[in-house]
Write an enzyme that holds these catalytic residues in place. Structure first.
Site, PDB file in Angstrom:
ATOM      1  N   ASP A 189       0.851  -1.190   0.000  1.00  0.00           N
ATOM      2  CA  ASP A 189       0.000   0.000   0.000  1.00  0.00           C
ATOM      3  C   ASP A 189       0.884   1.236   0.000  1.00  0.00           C
ATOM      4  O   ASP A 189       1.368   1.666   1.049  1.00  0.00           O
ATOM      5  CB  ASP A 189      -0.924  -0.007   1.218  1.00  0.00           C
ATOM      6  CG  ASP A 189      -1.951   1.122   1.164  1.00  0.00           C
ATOM      7  OD1 ASP A 189      -1.731   2.092   0.420  1.00  0.00           O
ATOM      8  OD2 ASP A 189      -2.973   1.039   1.874  1.00  0.00           O
ATOM      9  N   HIS A 194       0.737   8.022   3.856  1.00  0.00           N
ATOM     10  CA  HIS A 194       1.414   7.318   4.938  1.00  0.00           C
ATOM     11  C   HIS A 194       2.931   7.503   4.917  1.00  0.00           C
ATOM     12  O   HIS A 194       3.639   6.892   5.724  1.00  0.00           O
ATOM     13  CB  HIS A 194       1.074   5.826   4.865  1.00  0.00           C
ATOM     14  CG  HIS A 194      -0.402   5.569   4.803  1.00  0.00           C
ATOM     15  ND1 HIS A 194      -1.251   5.844   5.847  1.00  0.00           N
ATOM     16  CD2 HIS A 194      -1.182   5.077   3.799  1.00  0.00           C
ATOM     17  CE1 HIS A 194      -2.486   5.528   5.506  1.00  0.00           C
ATOM     18  NE2 HIS A 194      -2.478   5.070   4.268  1.00  0.00           N
ATOM     19  N   ILE A 209       0.036   9.307   8.573  1.00  0.00           N
ATOM     20  CA  ILE A 209      -0.683   8.432   9.499  1.00  0.00           C
ATOM     21  C   ILE A 209      -0.408   6.965   9.170  1.00  0.00           C
ATOM     22  O   ILE A 209       0.045   6.623   8.076  1.00  0.00           O
ATOM     23  CB  ILE A 209      -2.201   8.698   9.465  1.00  0.00           C
ATOM     24  CG1 ILE A 209      -2.762   8.485   8.052  1.00  0.00           C
ATOM     25  CG2 ILE A 209      -2.504  10.108   9.969  1.00  0.00           C
ATOM     26  CD1 ILE A 209      -4.276   8.602   7.958  1.00  0.00           C
ATOM     27  N   GLY A 212      -4.707   2.025   7.983  1.00  0.00           N
ATOM     28  CA  GLY A 212      -5.747   1.384   8.777  1.00  0.00           C
ATOM     29  C   GLY A 212      -5.522  -0.112   8.913  1.00  0.00           C
ATOM     30  O   GLY A 212      -5.710  -0.688   9.992  1.00  0.00           O
TER      31      GLY A 212
END
Length: 285
Positions: A189, A194, A209, A212
């Site tokens: 990903d 990120h 961040i 998830g």
């Protein structure tokens, strides 16, 4: 462009084949925090090739269809989508290496109404390419915030799993590393949210961040540790809702309620006392 319910429901996805090695399995485990204590021999079995085991949550990155919502034929306002929830059903433990295949399909699209968005439920079953055996089924819930009111059928939204009102039966604190997102993204990903401080700032965050699904992996680790004695064969099912982002370097506390083989849980960031995963449900043996 708007969602065309019938067209999206019947959308055909390519069958994907994915070969992964023990190195990939180790890299995934490092990305979700296994091996932070290199002397912890229970964690070592997921990051060291001698008797290597695969974390159940690695299923999320196998035969992953990519960011398909961005394709023009979907009609989705992809800039406004969020990963709202995830469910993982394990049919048997994952191998530490091998070749798998999977095809994604759309299960349902819930039109919540003008200004309220839409929920898109997609599913893929990952199979061993050599034997045809099902390894796991993955169900993703995507919140398409800009696509409500497209005229879809009146379908009720999935009900969240309840969290008991009593104090948790146990808690498990697991740290993440400041570079956790940079490691995790190597499992497939590569969203710049990120990794790039400027992209994260433009999106309204103070810093990049955590993915998830990386937080999902930490929650899986917590349940595997507290209830399964690190045995993947005892881990059968998990579903949850994402409620807030995690910043790499924060500590994730998983609060767990045990009732027979069913487990309720939620995760909060210790440093900010913010719930980041809610309405968690798991099945173990």
């Amino acid at each position: 462009m708007a969602i065309d319910y019938n067209k999206l429901m019947s959308r055909k996805f390519e069958r994907l084949e994915h070969t992964f090695t023990e190195k990939d399995t180790i890299l995934y485990a490092l990305g979700v925090g296994m091996g932070i204590d290199p002397l912890d021999e229970q964690c070592l079995q997921f990051v060291y090739e001698d008797g290597l085991k695969a974390l159940p949550s690695m299923a999320n990155v196998l035969a992953y269809p990519g960011f398909w919502a961005k394709e023009p034929d979907t009609g989705i306002d992809w800039v406004k989508i969020l990963h709202a929830g995830q469910e993982m059903i394990m049919h048997k433990p994952l191998p530490a290496s091998g070749t798998v295949e999977a095809t994604t399909k759309i299960n349902e699209i819930v039109d919540k109404g003008e200004g309220r968005g839409a929920l898109i439920l997609s599913e893929r079953t990952v199979r061993d390419a050599a034997t045809g055996e099902d390894l796991c089924t993955l169900i993703s819930t995507t919140m398409a915030r800009g696509d409500g009111g497209f005229g879809g059928p009146a379908v009720p939204s999935p009900k969240p799993d309840p969290i008991p009102e009593r104090a948790p039966d146990m808690t498990c604190d697991l740290p993440t590393l400041p570079m956790s997102a940079l490691i995790y993204r190597l499992s497939g990903d590569y969203n710049p949210l990120h990794a790039s401080p400027s992209v994260a700032t433009a999106a309204g965050f103070k810093a990049p961040i955590l993915h998830g699904l990386c937080t999902f992996g930490v929650a899986t680790h917590a349940i595997l540790k507290t209830l399964c004695d690190y045995d993947p064969a005892r881990f059968h099912r998990i579903r949850l809702r994402f409620s807030s982002p995690v910043y790499p370097g924060e500590t994730i506390r998983t609060e767990i309620w045990r009732e027979d083989d069913a487990v309720a849980f939620r995760c909060r960031v210790v440093e900010r006392d913010v719930v980041v995963i809610n309405n968690g449900y798991a099945e173990v043996s």
